[in-house]
Write an enzyme that holds these catalytic residues in place. Structure first.
Site, PDB file in Angstrom:
ATOM      1  N   LYS A  88      -7.494 -34.796 -50.265  1.00 40.59           N
ATOM      2  CA  LYS A  88      -7.040 -33.452 -51.098  1.00 40.59           C
ATOM      3  C   LYS A  88      -6.248 -32.458 -49.882  1.00 40.59           C
ATOM      4  O   LYS A  88      -6.785 -32.814 -48.507  1.00 40.59           O
ATOM      5  CB  LYS A  88      -8.223 -32.931 -51.698  1.00 40.59           C
ATOM      6  N   ASN A 140     -13.560 -30.307 -51.694  1.00 38.75           N
ATOM      7  CA  ASN A 140     -14.441 -31.440 -51.215  1.00 38.75           C
ATOM      8  C   ASN A 140     -13.718 -32.608 -50.795  1.00 38.75           C
ATOM      9  O   ASN A 140     -14.267 -33.842 -50.676  1.00 38.75           O
ATOM     10  CB  ASN A 140     -15.306 -31.720 -52.486  1.00 38.75           C
ATOM     11  N   THR A 182     -20.050 -34.872 -55.715  1.00 35.68           N
ATOM     12  CA  THR A 182     -19.004 -34.023 -55.559  1.00 35.68           C
ATOM     13  C   THR A 182     -19.318 -32.766 -54.928  1.00 35.68           C
ATOM     14  O   THR A 182     -18.553 -32.257 -54.106  1.00 35.68           O
ATOM     15  CB  THR A 182     -19.097 -33.595 -57.329  1.00 35.68           C
ATOM     16  N   ARG A 203     -16.537 -44.429 -54.818  1.00 33.55           N
ATOM     17  CA  ARG A 203     -17.578 -43.379 -55.016  1.00 33.55           C
ATOM     18  C   ARG A 203     -18.628 -43.042 -54.172  1.00 33.55           C
ATOM     19  O   ARG A 203     -19.101 -42.140 -53.906  1.00 33.55           O
ATOM     20  CB  ARG A 203     -17.746 -43.563 -56.634  1.00 33.55           C
ATOM     21  N   HIS A 211     -10.729 -37.402 -53.891  1.00 34.35           N
ATOM     22  CA  HIS A 211     -10.923 -37.542 -55.366  1.00 34.35           C
ATOM     23  C   HIS A 211     -10.916 -39.279 -55.291  1.00 34.35           C
ATOM     24  O   HIS A 211     -10.041 -39.848 -54.796  1.00 34.35           O
ATOM     25  CB  HIS A 211      -9.616 -37.048 -55.886  1.00 34.35           C
ATOM     26  N   ARG A 265     -17.765 -36.410 -48.239  1.00 34.21           N
ATOM     27  CA  ARG A 265     -18.098 -35.270 -48.445  1.00 34.21           C
ATOM     28  C   ARG A 265     -18.962 -34.610 -47.663  1.00 34.21           C
ATOM     29  O   ARG A 265     -18.998 -33.311 -47.382  1.00 34.21           O
ATOM     30  CB  ARG A 265     -18.189 -34.849 -49.946  1.00 34.21           C
ATOM     31  N   PHE A 294     -12.838 -24.276 -64.232  1.00 32.62           N
ATOM     32  CA  PHE A 294     -12.451 -24.939 -63.067  1.00 32.62           C
ATOM     33  C   PHE A 294     -10.931 -25.181 -62.855  1.00 32.62           C
ATOM     34  O   PHE A 294     -10.508 -25.576 -61.828  1.00 32.62           O
ATOM     35  CB  PHE A 294     -13.148 -25.843 -62.343  1.00 32.62           C
TER      36      PHE A 294
END
EC number: 2.7.4.6
Length: 140
Positions: free
Chosen positions: A11, A114, A93, A87, A117, A104, A59
């Site tokens: 991100k 964070n 998250t 994951r 994705h 993260r 959000f």
């Protein structure tokens, strides 16, 4: 366990801080291979389409504006149990709840920024990969 593919997005908060290499090292250390990758700048409309499943969530606007704010790196990861493994490597998250050593926990600035994705299931992985990549771009 089966060989799977999953979509990963690095991100804007992470690309802005030049963390792509460090994040990719974590994926590779976990046994995931990067079989497709590109750096792009999403338009707001593209971000809204990609995250359309969240359109009724409070959000949504903040998320899509953030994802369109600066370049991202979209990539396809491949490996045994790639979806679950990705994951696990990403972490929770909310970085405050993420385990030590996860992406993260180490790199995220907040629950909104964070850093990464990842697809959450085989069906969404297939849809998300197809959103960004043609079959010719997937080399494994």
């Amino acid at each position: 366990m089966a060989i799977e593919r999953t979509l990963s997005i690095i991100k804007p908060d992470a690309t802005r801080r030049n963390l792509t290499g460090k994040i990719n090292a974590k994926f590779e250390e976990a046994g995931l291979r990067i079989v497709a990758q590109k750096r792009i700048h999403l338009s707001l409309a593209q971000a809204q389409k990609f995250y359309g499943v969240h359109k009724d969530r409070p959000f949504f606007g903040e998320l899509t504006e953030f994802m369109a704010s600066e370049p991202v790196v979209v990539q396809v990861l491949e490996g045994e149990g790639a979806i679950a493994k990705n994951r696990e490597v990403m972490g929770a998250t909310n970085p405050a709840n993420a385990d030590a050593g996860t992406i993260r926990k180490e790199f995220a600035l907040s629950v909104g920024e964070n850093s990464v994705h990842g697809s959450d299931a085989p069906e969404t992985a297939a849809e998300e990969i197809a959103f960004f990549f043609s079959g010719l771009e997937l080399v494994g």
